[in-house]
Design an enzyme around this catalytic site. Structure first.
Site, PDB file in Angstrom:
ATOM      1  N   SER A 174      27.589  43.002  39.067  1.00  0.00           N
ATOM      2  CA  SER A 174      28.268  41.827  38.653  1.00  0.00           C
ATOM      3  C   SER A 174      29.707  41.904  39.502  1.00  0.00           C
ATOM      4  O   SER A 174      30.413  43.029  39.572  1.00  0.00           O
ATOM      5  CB  SER A 174      28.611  41.909  37.252  1.00  0.00           C
ATOM      6  N   HIS A 207      33.855  39.157  33.125  1.00  0.00           N
ATOM      7  CA  HIS A 207      33.187  40.133  32.214  1.00  0.00           C
ATOM      8  C   HIS A 207      33.171  41.507  32.786  1.00  0.00           C
ATOM      9  O   HIS A 207      32.893  42.152  31.730  1.00  0.00           O
ATOM     10  CB  HIS A 207      31.897  39.632  31.886  1.00  0.00           C
ATOM     11  N   ASP A 222      33.413  32.553  34.517  1.00  0.00           N
ATOM     12  CA  ASP A 222      33.372  33.996  34.817  1.00  0.00           C
ATOM     13  C   ASP A 222      33.894  34.555  35.931  1.00  0.00           C
ATOM     14  O   ASP A 222      33.273  35.481  36.533  1.00  0.00           O
ATOM     15  CB  ASP A 222      31.806  34.487  34.620  1.00  0.00           C
TER      16      ASP A 222
END
Length: 307
Positions: free
Chosen positions: A250, A131, A172
């Site tokens: 992230s 992402h 992810d």
């Protein structure tokens, strides 16, 4: 103690009347000497009692002294842990070029988001979240770019364009590659997630809100969690931690007390309408990453997607 205090604060009594009797001066002299001896003994005893009193400030300071080196050692350990691991963590900028260039490519580029990642090997492969680079992965215009900021083993800072070589939206995960010719990269030390225990210390390194090289501390607060992936499927076995993970973290590493990567920071629950982390944060277990990344490097997709 009471006797000494009384003798200190009570006004002295009038001097005794000296009578012509030859015995009076002798008795007064002996009595005075006795009072002096008693007062001196009491003062010495009070001093000893004060010194041996466990709650006195002096003894409290003495009792606390042995603990100070332990605190210093813990701080030194964390500083060393960060210094050893942070050169392996990268800062990622997701850029979009202007449709009508007005100047150089860098001047026309607009930052659409930031994230983190870590150096997988000395060939320039970077592991991050899908992402973080999903716009680059789905770009149909040719205007998306990804810039990676790194530090080499000698401490030299530089940046390179990141080329997307593999994606795994179901977990992810994504792999970028940078041209690191002329630089000596420092890959992370890979650990394992299969023997983690709730309560053990863990640390997140990343770039929350664009603040590079940020260290947050916490513990493994849960294991075997399920979190949603970008393609809607469930990522199983996620690590839950209370180490702060916010926007920009992230893709960065979650490490243990030895500096070994045990997970990839990927998600956090936020308080509705605030965007602030609730303290319930998640990382993809490193065992999943180790299983998937080699396929992403070689084939560009996970093994399951090739059949």
């Amino acid at each position: 103690m009471e006797m000494l205090a009384s003798s200190l604060h009570t006004p002295p009594s009038p001097l005794p009347t000296i009578t012509p009797s030859s015995e009076t001066p002798c008795k007064t002299s002996v009595s005075t000497r006795r009072r002096a001896i008693v007062s001196a003994s009491t003062a010495a005893m009070a001093s000893l009692l004060q010194f041996s009193n466990p709650i006195s400030p002096l003894c409290s300071a003495i009792a606390l002294q042995p603990q100070q080196p332990e605190l210093d050692q813990e701080e030194d350990r964390l500083v060393h842990l960060f210094q050893e691991t942070s050169p392996s963590v990268v800062f990622i900028e997701d850029l979009e070029l202007a449709k009508i260039p007005k100047g150089s490519e860098e001047e026309d580029a607009k930052v659409q988001g930031t994230g983190s990642g870590f150096i997988w090997d000395k060939f320039g492969h970077i592991v991050t979240n899908y992402h973080v680079v999903d716009k680059l992965a789905t770009d149909q215009t040719g205007l998306q770019r990804c810039k990676v900021f790194l530090v080499d083993a000698r401490g030299t800072s530089f940046y390179k364009d990141g080329k997307l070589v593999g994606i795994d939206p179901a977990n992810d995960l994504a792999v970028l590659k940078v041209d690191a010719e002329g630089y000596e990269l420092k890959p992370v030390v890979i650990g394992t997630s299969r023997d983690l225990r709730v309560g053990q210390s863990c640390f997140a390194i990343g770039n929350p809100f664009g603040y590079e090289n940020t260290l947050t501390t916490g513990v493994v607060s849960g294991l075997g969690r399920e979190i949603p992936s970008p393609n809607g499927r469930a990522i199983r076995g996620a690590i839950q931690t209370d180490a702060a993970i916010n926007s920009g973290n992230s893709g960065g590493p979650l490490i243990d007390s030895y500096g070994h990567v045990i997970g990839v920071n990927t998600a956090t629950f936020t308080r509705k309408g605030t965007g602030i982390s609730s303290g319930v944060n998640f990382a993809i277990p490193i065992d999943t990453v180790v299983r998937m990344v080699p396929y992403l490097i070689v084939y560009g997709t996970p093994y399951s997607n090739r059949f």
